[in-house]
Design a protein around this motif. Sequence first.
Motif, PDB file in Angstrom:
ATOM      1  N   ASN A 545     -10.520  14.060   4.924  1.00  0.00           N
ATOM      2  CA  ASN A 545      -9.314  14.781   5.803  1.00  0.00           C
ATOM      3  C   ASN A 545      -9.352  16.180   5.226  1.00  0.00           C
ATOM      4  O   ASN A 545      -9.055  17.363   5.852  1.00  0.00           O
ATOM      5  CB  ASN A 545      -8.048  14.082   5.299  1.00  0.00           C
ATOM      6  N   ILE A 576      -4.824  23.661   6.818  1.00  0.00           N
ATOM      7  CA  ILE A 576      -3.644  23.999   7.917  1.00  0.00           C
ATOM      8  C   ILE A 576      -2.487  23.629   7.400  1.00  0.00           C
ATOM      9  O   ILE A 576      -1.474  24.053   7.844  1.00  0.00           O
ATOM     10  CB  ILE A 576      -3.980  23.363   9.049  1.00  0.00           C
ATOM     11  N   ILE A 578       0.733  20.522   6.623  1.00  0.00           N
ATOM     12  CA  ILE A 578       1.382  19.502   7.471  1.00  0.00           C
ATOM     13  C   ILE A 578       2.872  20.116   7.665  1.00  0.00           C
ATOM     14  O   ILE A 578       3.604  19.988   6.583  1.00  0.00           O
ATOM     15  CB  ILE A 578       1.390  18.170   7.023  1.00  0.00           C
ATOM     16  N   GLY A 605      -6.362   8.453  13.250  1.00  0.00           N
ATOM     17  CA  GLY A 605      -5.020   8.157  12.852  1.00  0.00           C
ATOM     18  C   GLY A 605      -4.817   6.886  11.818  1.00  0.00           C
ATOM     19  O   GLY A 605      -3.782   6.535  11.552  1.00  0.00           O
ATOM     20  N   GLY A 607      -6.731   6.885   8.975  1.00  0.00           N
ATOM     21  CA  GLY A 607      -7.388   6.793   7.531  1.00  0.00           C
ATOM     22  C   GLY A 607      -6.232   6.973   6.322  1.00  0.00           C
ATOM     23  O   GLY A 607      -6.433   6.159   5.429  1.00  0.00           O
ATOM     24  N   SER A 632      -2.333  21.670   1.343  1.00  0.00           N
ATOM     25  CA  SER A 632      -1.716  20.157   1.164  1.00  0.00           C
ATOM     26  C   SER A 632      -2.385  19.762  -0.378  1.00  0.00           C
ATOM     27  O   SER A 632      -3.559  19.970  -0.499  1.00  0.00           O
ATOM     28  CB  SER A 632      -2.273  19.406   2.126  1.00  0.00           C
TER      29      SER A 632
HETATM   30  P1  ADP Z   1      -6.983  11.189  11.110  1.00  0.00           P
HETATM   31  O1  ADP Z   1      -7.899  10.204  11.196  1.00  0.00           O
HETATM   32  O2  ADP Z   1      -6.399  11.633  12.206  1.00  0.00           O
HETATM   33  O3  ADP Z   1      -7.349  12.168   9.985  1.00  0.00           O
HETATM   34  P2  ADP Z   1      -5.259  10.013   8.930  1.00  0.00           P
HETATM   35  O4  ADP Z   1      -4.630   8.842   8.758  1.00  0.00           O
HETATM   36  O5  ADP Z   1      -6.102  10.351   8.123  1.00  0.00           O
HETATM   37  O6  ADP Z   1      -6.096  10.471  10.423  1.00  0.00           O
HETATM   38  O7  ADP Z   1      -4.278  11.319   8.975  1.00  0.00           O
HETATM   39  C1  ADP Z   1      -3.174  11.369   9.572  1.00  0.00           C
HETATM   40  C2  ADP Z   1      -2.766  12.740   9.883  1.00  0.00           C
HETATM   41  O8  ADP Z   1      -2.352  13.413   8.898  1.00  0.00           O
HETATM   42  C3  ADP Z   1      -3.815  13.736  10.445  1.00  0.00           C
HETATM   43  O9  ADP Z   1      -4.183  13.339  11.820  1.00  0.00           O
HETATM   44  C4  ADP Z   1      -3.744  14.937  10.166  1.00  0.00           C
HETATM   45  O10 ADP Z   1      -2.697  15.543  11.057  1.00  0.00           O
HETATM   46  C5  ADP Z   1      -2.834  14.874   8.825  1.00  0.00           C
HETATM   47  N1  ADP Z   1      -3.498  15.161   7.770  1.00  0.00           N
HETATM   48  C6  ADP Z   1      -4.160  14.345   6.893  1.00  0.00           C
HETATM   49  N2  ADP Z   1      -4.605  14.987   5.854  1.00  0.00           N
HETATM   50  C7  ADP Z   1      -4.480  16.268   5.943  1.00  0.00           C
HETATM   51  C8  ADP Z   1      -4.945  17.583   5.261  1.00  0.00           C
HETATM   52  N3  ADP Z   1      -5.548  17.411   4.062  1.00  0.00           N
HETATM   53  N4  ADP Z   1      -4.373  18.619   5.916  1.00  0.00           N
HETATM   54  C9  ADP Z   1      -3.599  18.840   6.924  1.00  0.00           C
HETATM   55  N5  ADP Z   1      -3.318  17.796   7.688  1.00  0.00           N
HETATM   56  C10 ADP Z   1      -3.997  16.394   7.170  1.00  0.00           C
END
Ligand code: ADP
Length: 643
Positions: A545, A576, A578, A605, A607, A632
């Motif tokens: 991520n 970026i 959250i 969505g 992970g 983050s």
């Molecule tokens: P995905 O498969 O969409 O990455 P996750 O469950 O891993 O799903 O993450 C959910 C959401 O959290 C992501 O869609 C993203 O918007 C946000 N996210 C996760 N990790 C980060 C990060 N390191 N920086 C910014 N946004 C993140």
Amino acid sequence: MAQRRVLVIDDSTETQQLLAELVLEPSGYRPIAALDGEEGLRLALQEQPDLIILDMQLPKMDGLEVLRALRQRNVDIPVIFLTIQDSAELVVEAFRLGVRDYVIKPFSLQEMQEAIRRALAAARLREERDQLMQQLLEANQQLQRQLQELNAIYAIGRSVTSLLDLNRVLNRVVEAAVYLASAEEGMLLLLDSESGELYLRAAKDVDAKVARNLRVPVDDSTAGRAIRMDRPVFLTGERAKVATGYLVKALLYVPLRVPERGVIGVLGVANRESERPFSERDIHLLSALADYAAIAIENARLFEAVEVERAKLEAILREAQEAIIVVDEENTILLCNTAARAALGLGEADLSHCSVDEVIPHPILREMFVQVRETGRAKHGEVSLEDGRTFNAQLTPIEGVGRVLVMQDITHLKELDRIKSEFVSTVSHDLRTPLTTILGYVELLPRVGPVNELQREFISRVQESMQTITDLISDLLDIGRIEAGLDLEMSPCDLREVIEKAIREFQPLAEEKKQDLRWQPPDALPLVLGNPRRLRQVVDNLIDNAIKYTHEGGWIAVEATEEDGHVVVRVADNGIGIPLAQQPYIFDRFYRVESDETADIRGTGLGLAIVKSVIEKHNGRVWVESRPGVGSVFTFVLPAFED
Ligand code: ADP
């Protein structure tokens, strides 16, 4: 001072003359002469002299007889007895009859002067003493009266604060008003704001017929005037009649004032027989009593309002679907609603004042109560009962009360969840086979004949989408297995190794995006009890991520430390970020932040949902701190393994 008068009762004109000219007049006294006993007695009664000089032997009535007669009539005038030598018995008798002094004939002038001076001084002293006594008596009476008033007001004050029975308080106030103002009757009238009338709320000795119909308009009554002018009103004599519609000779009304609500009624006393008017003192007394009455009325009103609210709340709690138990600081039950009784099989018995330890048969719940009492922090957990039901239990401390346990029956939700997971894993399994086939054939397409540029692009898009579907299916299968507790064999494992392997694997991907993937290995790190494969999945998902959601040229920093018997792992990036409003949801299944920046980033969505599930299965916690545009930090904490 008025000239003092001395009555000389002596049949000897020489003695009379001698006393008058040589003793009394020179000393400023006015002599009155009586030559026999009878005349002496008459003049004594008539003139009330300041002193009597009484000869023992007299015509008509002798000296002792005059003394007796005076005594009989309660005449208290000092007497000097004139006697002769050797008449001791007579002197004793004379003293018994109240004589103050005696002089033996023949006497010297000086001797007589002394005796007169002594007798008059003694009389004056007595007079002064009597006056003083009288004053003392009056002061004492007044003090007694004030004490009684204070006592009465104090008693009313106490009953106002201790009695919640408004009728009794108001009747006491009216009784005290009648008693303290020495009135014949008393009443307390309250304002009916709707009709603009005053009605009788409490009364003492008011004519029953009058009391029954007593309603007077505020606009046109003496009682109303006390309200309109907000000050005491008192009437006496003829004018008082008009005031209450029946004959009274004196009356007094004082307003009942409540802070913020103004005047709400009047307290009044009246005399029908006695002409005695009411005084300033009565106004003060009644005003004090009226204040108490107003406090009592206001207390009762507030109490009633609180009581209504309490009853409502109790009904809501009683009838709520959720099982609710409220305990005090000591974990003693204050409330246990119907749903809680049914859920925990507690029957109908009165449980108030019982401890949760005695009453609740479920060790998990009892343990929750102990922990929340010790830590002061809310606790949440799932409680499975022997009969197969599952409850979602939340135990929360409430300041000033104790703790409240709220339990929802989630048996059916659990069942639904199980069915859903089963369905998902069956479907996922069944999808894999055709998917593998499709992927295989798509891969073969370029080999079976020439494909043009556009076809190649389409084939690659199909492959990308197929990859997403494959990822989704494997994530779904994973989450199902993790939640079912499968593949979770635990062993002591070194997170440092897990992280290092992941870093090595992700390094090429980071380099591709020109990102700096940093890892600062700690000097030492305790082991944790866990499943290395699942923990690796957690670290992979977080690093993946971080790389995905960080622009080219950014950095990702991974660190692991030991803190308070825990291993803490942080994956930070300057990506970026959250938005705060979305942060609570990102660990939910299928939740993805939707924005222009994330639109082109591939993901399922799932992970973070997997991360959360795995960490919670390891008795740990995971959370995020993030700021859009800044970056983050994902942190997870696991208990260190102790041999
Ligand atoms: P995905 O498969 O969409 O990455 P996750 O469950 O891993 O799903 O993450 C959910 C959401 O959290 C992501 O869609 C993203 O918007 C946000 N996210 C996760 N990790 C980060 C990060 N390191 N920086 C910014 N946004 C993140």
